[in-house]
Scaffold this motif. Structure first.
Motif, mmCIF file in Angstrom:
data_model
loop_
_atom_site.group_PDB
_atom_site.id
_atom_site.type_symbol
_atom_site.label_atom_id
_atom_site.label_comp_id
_atom_site.label_asym_id
_atom_site.label_seq_id
_atom_site.Cartn_x
_atom_site.Cartn_y
_atom_site.Cartn_z
ATOM 1 N N HIS A 44 0.729 -0.895 0.120
ATOM 2 C CA HIS A 44 0.064 0.008 0.002
ATOM 3 C C HIS A 44 0.836 1.169 -0.041
ATOM 4 N N ASN A 46 1.064 5.607 -0.043
ATOM 5 C CA ASN A 46 0.504 6.520 -0.085
ATOM 6 C C ASN A 46 1.031 7.820 -0.593
ATOM 7 N N ASN A 47 0.505 8.786 -0.640
ATOM 8 C CA ASN A 47 1.161 9.991 -1.136
ATOM 9 C C ASN A 47 1.413 9.874 -2.625
ATOM 10 N N ASN A 75 -4.149 9.554 -5.033
ATOM 11 C CA ASN A 75 -2.936 9.369 -4.276
ATOM 12 C C ASN A 75 -2.722 8.018 -3.646
ATOM 13 N N GLU A 76 -3.209 7.122 -3.799
ATOM 14 C CA GLU A 76 -3.065 5.820 -3.385
ATOM 15 C C GLU A 76 -2.695 4.786 -4.467
ATOM 16 N N THR A 231 3.194 -1.000 4.272
ATOM 17 C CA THR A 231 2.672 0.418 3.602
ATOM 18 C C THR A 231 3.498 1.441 3.826
ATOM 19 N N ARG A 233 4.705 5.778 2.735
ATOM 20 C CA ARG A 233 4.327 6.982 2.053
ATOM 21 C C ARG A 233 5.459 7.599 1.349
#
Ligand code: UD1
Length: 437
Positions: A44, A46-47, A75-76, A231, A233
Motif C-alpha cells: 500500500h 500513500n502520497n 494518491n494511493e 505500507t 508514504r
C-alpha cells in the motif's frame, strides 16, 4: 498515454503568492512501485502521484508483468504481484521512460529471466545503462544484447563487491533491488545516496530487507530469503519544490511550499540565499520569497548532497534576473543545456561552453559537450512560442513565461505532465494566468 493537451498558454508578469502543496516525489514513487514486484504480498503506497504520466507508464509495466492493482487513484497505489506472469513488457513502454531496466532484480529472482526493451527517457545525453548491466553481471546475471532488447538470465544472483564508475541513481537503485534477495552480501561502492534512494531503502527495510548506508558512499545489502508486504508514504517532491521556489522568486513573489523538506534541499537553499533571495523553514514546509536585487553565483551541479542537476533549468531563469555574470557548470549530464536556445529567443543572455567553468574539472572536460553556461543578467524576458525538449526544461520555460511580459505558448505540455501533477491548477492557485489550449 496522451497528455490532456499539448500546449500551455501563459500570460506573464504577475508575482506568485499563496500556498501550494507538493506531490509525492516522481523519482521515488516509480521505483517504489517497481520494488513491490519483489514480494508476492500486497503493498500500500500513500502520497502516490497517480496522475503523473510517468506513474501510469510504470503501472502498465508492472501490470504487464503480473501485478494486480486494487487501487490506483486519489494518491494511493494498492497492489499485489502474487505471481510474475510475464518476463517482458511492450517495447513502447520501454521507450517512454527508464524504469523498465529496474524490474530485472524482481524478474530474475522470481523467474530466472528478464527481457528488457532498450530504454528511452529524456533527451539529455546518451543515458547509457552500462553501469546497470556490468553490475548485474557481477551479481551473476548472464546478459545477451539484441537489436531492440536485452535478455538476462540467472539461476540465482550472488552478492558481490561492486564499484560504480559514477554514483548513478538508477544503477544504485537497480543494484539495491537486485541484491536484497540475492545470496550473501553486496557492497556498492561509490553509490548514489539521493533522498529518493533512501526512500526506497526505507520501504525495502519495512518489507524485510537488511540494508546499511555508510557515510562514504557505500551501501551494504545483506540478502534475505523473502520480502513481505508493507505500507509506505512517498516523500515529497524536492524537484517540484525547487521549481516552484524558482518561480516564486523569479516573479518577485512569496510562496509557501507545503511538504518541502530542508534536509532534501540544503544546497538549493544555500544557493537561494547566496543570490540574495530568501526562505523560511516552517513546521510543514518552506516559504520562499524575493527580497532584493539578486546577485550572480557560480553553481556546479552534482550528485546528492550537491546541487541537483534537475534544479538547474528553473534556477537558470533566476540567474537571468540577477545583476552580473553567473555560471552553471553541469557535471552530471553532458548535454543538459539543449533548452537554452529557446530561452535566448525570450531575451535571456546565456552562452554555452564546452569547457569546465566554475572551478572543478568534470568527466566532460576535453569533450565537445557544451556543459557550462554563462548567464548575464538582468535581462527582461519577453513572450515567445517555445517547444519543450524534456521535463525539467519544460518547467523552466513555464517560469520564464510567467515572468515574461505578454502571452507565451509552450508546446510539448506532455513533457511537463510527465513530471508534475496538477500543474495548471497549482500555478493558477498562486495567481499565474495559465491555461491549456
Ligand atoms: C535519475 C533521475 C533524474 C536525475 C538523475 C540524476 C529518475 C527517474 N530520474 O536519473 O531526474 O536527473 O537521476 O540525479 O529518478 N550513467 C552511465 N551509465 C549508466 C547509468 C548512468 O553512464 O549505466 C550516467 C548518465 O549518463 C549520467 C549519470 O550517469 O551522465 C547520472 O545518471 P543517473 O544517476 O543514472 O540518472 P537516472 O537514474 O537515469
Amino acid at each position: 498515454m496522451k497528455s490532456k493537451s499539448s500546449r500551455f498558454l501563459v500570460k506573464g508578469g504577475k508575482p506568485l503568492h499563496g500556498t501550494v502543496k507538493l506531490s509525492g516525489a516522481k523519482n521515488s514513487a516509480s521505483k517504489l512501485l517497481v520494488a513491490t514486484l519483489l514480494t508476492d504480498q500486497p503493498v500500500h503506497i500513500n502520497n502516490f502521484p497517480c496522475t503523473i504520466i510517468e506513474m501510469e507508464v510504470t503501472r502498465q509495466i508492472c501490470e504487464s508483468l503480473g501485478t494486480k492493482f486494487i487501487k490506483f487513484s486519489n494518491n494511493e497505489a494498492v497492489l499485489q504481484t502474487k505471481k510474475i506472469t510475464n518476463t517482458s513488457f511492450s517495447e513502447d513502454l520501454g521507450l517512454i521512460n527508464r524504469i523498465g531496466i529496474l524490474t530485472v532484480g524482481a524478474l530474475l529472482k522470481r523467474t530466472g529471466e528478464a527481457r528488457i526493451p532498450k530504454l528511452g527517457g529524456d533527451k539529455i545525453g546518451a543515458r547509457p545503462i552500462d553501469f546497470h548491466l556490468n553490475a548485474l553481471k557481477q551479481l551473476g546475471a548472464e546478459i545477451n544484447e539484441y537489436e531492440k532488447f536485452y535478455e538476462l538470465k540467472a539461476k540465482a544472483l550472488i552478492g558481490a563487491n561492486i564499484t560504480l564508475p559514477f554514483p548513478s541513481v538508477g544503477a544504485t537503485e537497480n543494484l539495491i533491488m537486485s541484491s536484497c534477495l540475492a545470496e550473501g552480501t553486496t557492497y556498492i561502492h561509490n553509490a548514489a545516496v539521493e533522498p529518493e534512494i533512501i526512500d526506497l531503502i526505507l520501504m525495502l527495510q519495512k518489507m524485510g530487507a537488511i540494508i546499511d548506508v555508510l557515510t562514504d558512499r557505500r551501501i551494504v545489502i545483506r540478502g534475505v530469503e523473502k520480502l513481505k508486504g508493507t505500507t509506505h508514504r512517498v516523500i515529497p517532491d524536492r524537484l517540484e519544490a525547487a521549481s516552484i521556489a524558482a518561480a516564486a522568486i523569479a516573479s518577485k513573489g512569496e510562496v509557501v511550499v507545503k511538504g518541502a523538506r530542508q534536509i532534501d534541499m540544503i544546497s538549493f537553499l544555500n544557493s537561494i540565499r547566496l543570490i540574495g533571495a530568501d526562505y523560511e523553514i516552517l513546521d510543514d514546509g518552506i516559504k520562499f520569497f524575493y527580497k532584493q536585487k539578486m546577485r550572480p553565483i557560480i553553481i556546479e551541479t552534482n550528485v546528492h548532497p550537491g546541487f541537483m542537476t534537475d534544479w538547474q533549468p528553473p534556477f537558470i531563469i533566476l540567474l537571468t534576473q540577477a545583476e552580473g555574470v553567473s555560471i552553471i557548470h553541469e557535471t552530471v549530464y553532458e548535454n543538459r543545456f539543449g533548452y537554452v536556445s529557446e530561452l535566448k529567443k525570450m531575451g535571456a543572455d546565456i552562452e554555452l561552453y564546452n569547457t569546465c567553468l566554475g572551478g572543478s574539472v568534470c568527466r566532460f572536460a576535453n569533450t565537445n559537450y557544451y556543459h557550462s553556461a554563462v548567464i548575464k543578467g538582468p535581462t527582461a524576458l519577453h513572450h515567445a512560442n517555445i517547444t519543450v525538449p524534456d521535463i525539467r526544461a519544460g518547467f523552466s520555460y513555464l517560469v520564464a513565461a510567467l515572468i515574461a511580459k505578454g502571452e507565451s505558448i509552450i508546446d510539448g505540455a506532455h513533457y511537463i505532465d510527465r513530471g508534475y501533477e496538477h500543474i495548471t491548477e497549482k500555478l493558477s492557485k498562486l495567481g499565474v494566468n495559465i491555461s491549456r489550449i
